[in-house]
Design a protein around this motif. Structure first.
Motif, PDB file in Angstrom:
ATOM      1  N   GLY A 279      -9.190  -0.655  -3.774  1.00 41.61           N
ATOM      2  CA  GLY A 279      -7.806  -0.358  -4.100  1.00 41.61           C
ATOM      3  C   GLY A 279      -7.127   0.389  -2.970  1.00 41.61           C
ATOM      4  O   GLY A 279      -7.764   0.795  -1.997  1.00 41.61           O
ATOM      5  N   ALA A 280      -5.793   0.567  -3.090  1.00 39.50           N
ATOM      6  CA  ALA A 280      -5.009   1.205  -2.034  1.00 39.50           C
ATOM      7  C   ALA A 280      -4.219   2.371  -2.598  1.00 39.50           C
ATOM      8  O   ALA A 280      -3.450   2.197  -3.542  1.00 39.50           O
ATOM      9  CB  ALA A 280      -4.052   0.200  -1.401  1.00 39.50           C
ATOM     10  N   PRO A 281      -4.394   3.575  -2.059  1.00 44.93           N
ATOM     11  CA  PRO A 281      -3.581   4.714  -2.494  1.00 44.93           C
ATOM     12  C   PRO A 281      -2.173   4.632  -1.908  1.00 44.93           C
ATOM     13  O   PRO A 281      -1.807   3.636  -1.268  1.00 44.93           O
ATOM     14  CB  PRO A 281      -4.354   5.917  -1.957  1.00 44.93           C
ATOM     15  N   ILE A 282      -1.380   5.677  -2.129  1.00 46.63           N
ATOM     16  CA  ILE A 282       0.007   5.673  -1.684  1.00 46.63           C
ATOM     17  C   ILE A 282       0.190   6.548  -0.449  1.00 46.63           C
ATOM     18  O   ILE A 282       0.778   6.131   0.542  1.00 46.63           O
ATOM     19  CB  ILE A 282       0.936   6.141  -2.820  1.00 46.63           C
ATOM     20  N   GLU A 283      -0.315   7.768  -0.464  1.00 47.40           N
ATOM     21  CA  GLU A 283      -0.136   8.700   0.637  1.00 47.40           C
ATOM     22  C   GLU A 283      -1.343   8.787   1.559  1.00 47.40           C
ATOM     23  O   GLU A 283      -1.233   9.283   2.668  1.00 47.40           O
ATOM     24  CB  GLU A 283       0.159  10.102   0.090  1.00 47.40           C
ATOM     25  N   THR A 284      -2.486   8.346   1.104  1.00 46.71           N
ATOM     26  CA  THR A 284      -3.725   8.444   1.874  1.00 46.71           C
ATOM     27  C   THR A 284      -3.993   7.128   2.593  1.00 46.71           C
ATOM     28  O   THR A 284      -3.823   6.053   2.019  1.00 46.71           O
ATOM     29  CB  THR A 284      -4.909   8.791   0.954  1.00 46.71           C
ATOM     30  N   THR A 285      -4.409   7.196   3.848  1.00 46.12           N
ATOM     31  CA  THR A 285      -4.634   6.007   4.659  1.00 46.12           C
ATOM     32  C   THR A 285      -5.962   5.347   4.306  1.00 46.12           C
ATOM     33  O   THR A 285      -7.019   5.962   4.416  1.00 46.12           O
ATOM     34  CB  THR A 285      -4.648   6.386   6.149  1.00 46.12           C
ATOM     35  N   SER A 286      -5.913   4.076   3.894  1.00 47.79           N
ATOM     36  CA  SER A 286      -7.146   3.343   3.641  1.00 47.79           C
ATOM     37  C   SER A 286      -7.679   2.752   4.938  1.00 47.79           C
ATOM     38  O   SER A 286      -7.041   2.852   5.992  1.00 47.79           O
ATOM     39  CB  SER A 286      -6.914   2.242   2.599  1.00 47.79           C
ATOM     40  N   SER A 287      -8.824   2.111   4.861  1.00 50.68           N
ATOM     41  CA  SER A 287      -9.530   1.670   6.074  1.00 50.68           C
ATOM     42  C   SER A 287      -9.517   0.158   6.230  1.00 50.68           C
ATOM     43  O   SER A 287     -10.507  -0.445   6.620  1.00 50.68           O
ATOM     44  CB  SER A 287     -10.968   2.191   6.048  1.00 50.68           C
ATOM     45  N   ALA A 288      -8.380  -0.458   5.936  1.00 50.58           N
ATOM     46  CA  ALA A 288      -8.234  -1.895   6.106  1.00 50.58           C
ATOM     47  C   ALA A 288      -7.285  -2.189   7.255  1.00 50.58           C
ATOM     48  O   ALA A 288      -6.363  -1.424   7.526  1.00 50.58           O
ATOM     49  CB  ALA A 288      -7.709  -2.534   4.818  1.00 50.58           C
ATOM     50  N   THR A 289      -7.523  -3.293   7.932  1.00 53.18           N
ATOM     51  CA  THR A 289      -6.626  -3.764   8.986  1.00 53.18           C
ATOM     52  C   THR A 289      -5.926  -5.031   8.507  1.00 53.18           C
ATOM     53  O   THR A 289      -6.344  -5.667   7.533  1.00 53.18           O
ATOM     54  CB  THR A 289      -7.396  -4.042  10.280  1.00 53.18           C
ATOM     55  N   LEU A 290      -4.853  -5.414   9.187  1.00 54.31           N
ATOM     56  CA  LEU A 290      -4.133  -6.629   8.827  1.00 54.31           C
ATOM     57  C   LEU A 290      -4.943  -7.869   9.184  1.00 54.31           C
ATOM     58  O   LEU A 290      -5.678  -7.868  10.178  1.00 54.31           O
ATOM     59  CB  LEU A 290      -2.795  -6.678   9.551  1.00 54.31           C
ATOM     60  N   PRO A 291      -4.831  -8.942   8.395  1.00 52.42           N
ATOM     61  CA  PRO A 291      -5.491 -10.201   8.779  1.00 52.42           C
ATOM     62  C   PRO A 291      -4.990 -10.700  10.134  1.00 52.42           C
ATOM     63  O   PRO A 291      -3.824 -10.500  10.492  1.00 52.42           O
ATOM     64  CB  PRO A 291      -5.073 -11.161   7.655  1.00 52.42           C
ATOM     65  N   GLU A 292      -5.870 -11.338  10.888  1.00 54.42           N
ATOM     66  CA  GLU A 292      -5.511 -11.814  12.227  1.00 54.42           C
ATOM     67  C   GLU A 292      -4.307 -12.751  12.178  1.00 54.42           C
ATOM     68  O   GLU A 292      -4.246 -13.679  11.371  1.00 54.42           O
ATOM     69  CB  GLU A 292      -6.705 -12.537  12.844  1.00 54.42           C
TER      70      GLU A 292
END
Length: 323
Positions: A32-45
């Motif tokens: 899942g993705a929080p709102i204020e905290t940075t998650s560890s995913a990058t954008l798809p190529e």
């Protein structure tokens, strides 16, 4: 192994003090993705992400006289992100700033443009760069990012009052000089509906000389955030997902330095709690949250007003779309 169709949702931490972005990404399945905290995913190529975020703060006021206390502020953040490959993404942020006082004075304009690069990696019998395709099992590994960002002084740092005097540095719509930030994040999906996310960052500013000859260097900032995300509902066939988030946000502000001396009634520590929710559908996402000051230890706290830790609340809204 089952492949994941990623659905992107982005959140930027807009001007918590001087404009520091944080990024969160989620899939229909997986973390899942929080709102204020940075998650560890990058954008798809090869993907392009467009988004907007509003952070509206309502401040406490302490006197009955209309003496220029800040009543409210609104920060709009517009941005674009691009996935160069599976492990590196780059972003450009264009913030717009509005701040109003109880004496009817207000200031608004575009603030300094910022740029950010994000490197993604994971731990799987050793640290490796984030691979192009990951299964659900792969997403259970610890994921991390390291990021570097900087601002360019495109905003106006020399706005004046009607009498020609400079407005307060905190009300200006530019730093006057570049600023720099380094951050890291960690994400652990527990293989079910729960996701743990944490990040920390350090932000520093260069001294600016204003048109009247005065000098200001904003205090350094340290952030430590933690979040728990719970998937309330998911329908993969429709690419629909609803998450609930609870976050704790710690912020340390160093004292501002005015003309070479530490400024009175600036800086300190504070903790916010931020409950919120994120709804994702296909390649769009909306998120809402309320950021509540829960604990403060401010320098000369009785003299600070219209500052972090002195809010009644912050309302946060984001919208994003992936192309």
């Amino acid at each position: 192994m089952k492949k994941i169709s990623i659905l992107i949702a982005l959140a930027t931490s807009v001007f918590a003090h001087h404009g520091v972005p944080s990024i969160s990404l989620s899939g229909v399945e997986g973390p899942g993705a929080p709102i204020e905290t940075t998650s560890s995913a990058t954008l798809p190529e090869g993907s392009l992400l467009a988004y907007m975020k509003l952070d509206h703060a309502k401040y406490k006021t302490y006197t009955s006289a209309r003496d220029g206390e800040t009543e409210s502020s609104s920060y709009f953040m517009y941005g674009l992100g691009y996935g160069f490959n599976s492990y590196f993404s780059a972003y450009m942020f264009v913030p717009y700033y509005t701040k109003s006082g109880d004496d009817a004075f207000s200031t608004s304009d575009f603030h300094d443009v910022s740029f950010q690069g994000v490197l993604g990696f994971k731990y799987d019998d050793g640290f490796i760069l984030t691979p192009k395709n990951e299964s659900l099992d792969d997403l259970e590994d610890w994921h991390f990012t390291a990021s570097f960002s900087f601002t360019l002084p495109t905003g106006n740092s020399n706005k004046t009052m009607p009498d020609g005097s400079l407005i307060d540095a905190g009300m200006q719509t530019g730093f006057g000089e570049p600023s720099f930030m380094f951050g890291v994040s960690a994400t652990k999906w527990l293989g079910n509906d729960w996701t743990l996310v944490a990040d920390t960052s350090y932000n520093t500013f260069l001294e600016n000389k204003y048109s009247d000859g005065s000098k200001m260097r904003f205090g350094d900032e340290i952030r430590v955030n933690g979040a728990v995300s719970y998937m309330l509902y998911s329908k993969p066939a429709s690419r629909l997902r609803l998450d609930f988030n609870m976050e704790a946000n710690y912020l340390y502000l160093g004292r501002d330095v005015e003309n070479g001396s530490a400024a009175n009634a600036t800086g300190g520590e504070m903790v916010y709690l931020t409950p919120g929710a994120r709804l994702s559908y296909k390649t769009t996402s909306v998120a809402v949250g309320v950021k509540l000051p829960t604990w403060t230890n401010l320098n000369e706290e009785d003299l600070q007003q219209g500052a972090e830790g002195k809010e009644n609340y912050r309302f946060i809204f984001t919208f994003s779309a992936l192309f």
